[in-house]
Enzyme design. Structure first.
Site, PDB file in Angstrom:
ATOM      1  N   ARG A 116       6.355  28.387 -82.011  1.00 13.31           N
ATOM      2  CA  ARG A 116       7.572  27.833 -82.597  1.00 13.31           C
ATOM      3  C   ARG A 116       8.680  28.876 -82.708  1.00 13.31           C
ATOM      4  NH1 ARG A 116       4.522  26.272 -86.199  1.00 13.31           N
ATOM      5  NH2 ARG A 116       3.577  24.626 -84.947  1.00 13.31           N
ATOM      6  N   ALA A 122       6.624  22.832 -80.221  1.00 14.60           N
ATOM      7  CA  ALA A 122       8.070  22.704 -79.970  1.00 14.60           C
ATOM      8  C   ALA A 122       8.860  23.185 -81.181  1.00 14.60           C
ATOM      9  CB  ALA A 122       8.426  21.254 -79.651  1.00 14.60           C
ATOM     10  N   HIS A 123       9.910  23.955 -80.914  1.00 22.39           N
ATOM     11  CA  HIS A 123      10.791  24.505 -81.953  1.00 22.39           C
ATOM     12  C   HIS A 123      11.692  23.368 -82.440  1.00 22.39           C
ATOM     13  CE1 HIS A 123      13.271  27.811 -83.737  1.00 22.39           C
ATOM     14  NE2 HIS A 123      14.273  26.967 -83.513  1.00 22.39           N
ATOM     15  N   HIS A 124      11.151  22.576 -83.375  1.00 20.42           N
ATOM     16  CA  HIS A 124      11.814  21.330 -83.784  1.00 20.42           C
ATOM     17  C   HIS A 124      11.332  20.996 -85.188  1.00 20.42           C
ATOM     18  CE1 HIS A 124      12.511  16.942 -83.885  1.00 20.42           C
ATOM     19  NE2 HIS A 124      13.443  17.154 -82.969  1.00 20.42           N
TER      20      HIS A 124
END
Length: 396
Positions: free
Chosen positions: A366, A312-314
């Site tokens: 990501r 997850a791009h987090h």
């Protein structure tokens, strides 16, 4: 954040028994309170609202968890001389909706929220100006008329005061749309006003007609449909957290399905009529896709189902824990964590990521932010419909 709170509150009101049956009502109330506590602090002075903390350009130059951020914590505000009608009205909607949630469990908090909602709505419509903030980060593309209608609708739901109904009927502007999102609220307001129409406010018929038009513009079997679907059947409005449009559509279809059922109505699109069960079947199909019933056979919810997203791009999920005093080189954060091809060290359990592209393709990396970035409002829009499905529909 304000739209997240408004939509989460709507779910808590409309699907209270379903969320309670899932054992999540206390968690939903806690999340709403957490958000409104912040919004109350951000609006502590009349006709002024703090709307952003940080420098988005510099923040995007460093891939680091919040606890180790050293980028400037600039504060952006709107006020009489520098208004932002969209964000003031959305915050008013959030406060009004949340006031309904807490009306019986915490009356004092509910009154505080409602009073703040009234003041923010007055500010929003008195000092009009579009909110551009730090464009291109969350600037308004659709203008502020939808937020004013949305806020007035929630204030009427919360107060039943004629002043808000008169605003809706005499001053507010509406439009036919095929999208419901953080930037475009017309369809949500139209569904809410349709509920009032069926409860006896027959002078709101035009909003009910607009809600029908929204449904007809989305349904793939409607002669008036305007929305693109992937080959696998998923709504695809645009790249970049597209799942938000999926959960938003599924939620509105679920609510409208219940209203149609309650009042023994159908939606007519040209020469075709659609029943409550057909609308709900469509909402279920969209949610099923996100949870794994799709051409890739994979889940788009972190930590759930078959082959869920692992990158997850987090920032908080992808950067490992470290001392809060550790000095970090921003350029190296992209080498060490952003571009690293491996699972996030901290699982962001339950987050729905952006999802596949218009051809059902998905890259779990990501750096593919359009596909792997989660948002709070993607999830807030999913809560109600998932609770309903969990209680009333067997897994298939």
């Amino acid at each position: 954040m304000a739209f997240t709170i408004t939509t989460l509150s709507w779910a808590a009101i409309f699907y209270q028994s379903d969320i309670q049956a899932a054992g999540e009502l206390a968690n939903v109330h806690s999340a709403i309170r957490w958000g409104t506590d912040y919004l109350l602090k951000a609006s502590s002075r009349r006709d002024r609202l703090y709307v952003q903390v940080g420098d988005p350009v510099q923040d995007h130059q460093c891939w680091i968890r919040p606890e180790n951020m050293k980028t400037p914590r600039n504060v952006l505000q709107i006020d009489r001389s520098d208004p932002g009608t969209e964000i003031a009205a959305e915050t008013a909607a959030a406060m009004a909706a949340a006031s309904v949630v807490f009306r019986y469990s915490d009356h004092a908090h509910s009154r505080r929220l409602l009073n703040k909602a009234k003041a923010l709505f007055k500010f929003a419509k008195t000092y009009k100006g579009t909110y551009d903030g730090e464009c291109p980060f969350y600037c308004s593309y659709s203008g502020y008329n939808d937020e004013l209608l949305w806020a007035a609708t929630w204030l009427y739901v919360a107060t039943k005061r004629s002043i808000y109904l008169e605003y809706i009927q005499e001053e507010a502007i509406t439009a036919t749309v095929s999208e419901f999102s953080w930037d475009l609220k017309y369809a949500g307001a139209q569904v809410l006003l349709s509920q009032l129409y069926w409860q006896g406010h027959k002078d709101l018929k035009n909003f009910k007609q607009d809600a029908d038009s929204y449904i007809c513009s989305v349904l793939p079997d409607s002669p008036y449909h305007q929305v693109y679907f992937t080959p696998g059947g998923l709504i695809h409005l645009r790249d970049g957290a597209n799942a938000q449009y999926v959960t938003g559509t599924a939620f509105l279809f679920s609510v409208y399905s219940d209203l149609l059922s309650r009042h023994k109505q159908q939606v007519t699109c040209g020469n075709k009529a659609f029943t409550s069960s057909q609308l709900m079947a469509f909402a279920k199909q969209q949610m099923d896709y996100l949870l794994g019933k799709n051409p890739k056979g994979r889940s788009y919810m972190v930590g759930f189902g078959n082959n869920p997203p692992r990158q997850a791009h987090h920032r908080g999920a992808s950067v490992p824990r470290m001392s809060s005093t550790e000095v970090v080189s921003c350029p190296m954060t992209f080498v060490n964590w952003y571009n690293k091809n491996g699972p996030n060290p901290n699982e962001l359990t339950g987050a729905i990521v952006g999802g596949p592209d218009r051809n059902d393709n998905f890259v779990d990396q990501r750096a593919s932010s359009a596909m792997t970035e989660p948002t709070t409002y993607t999830n807030s829009l999913a809560i109600g419909v998932l609770a309903k499905l969990a209680k009333h529909h067997a897994v298939s």
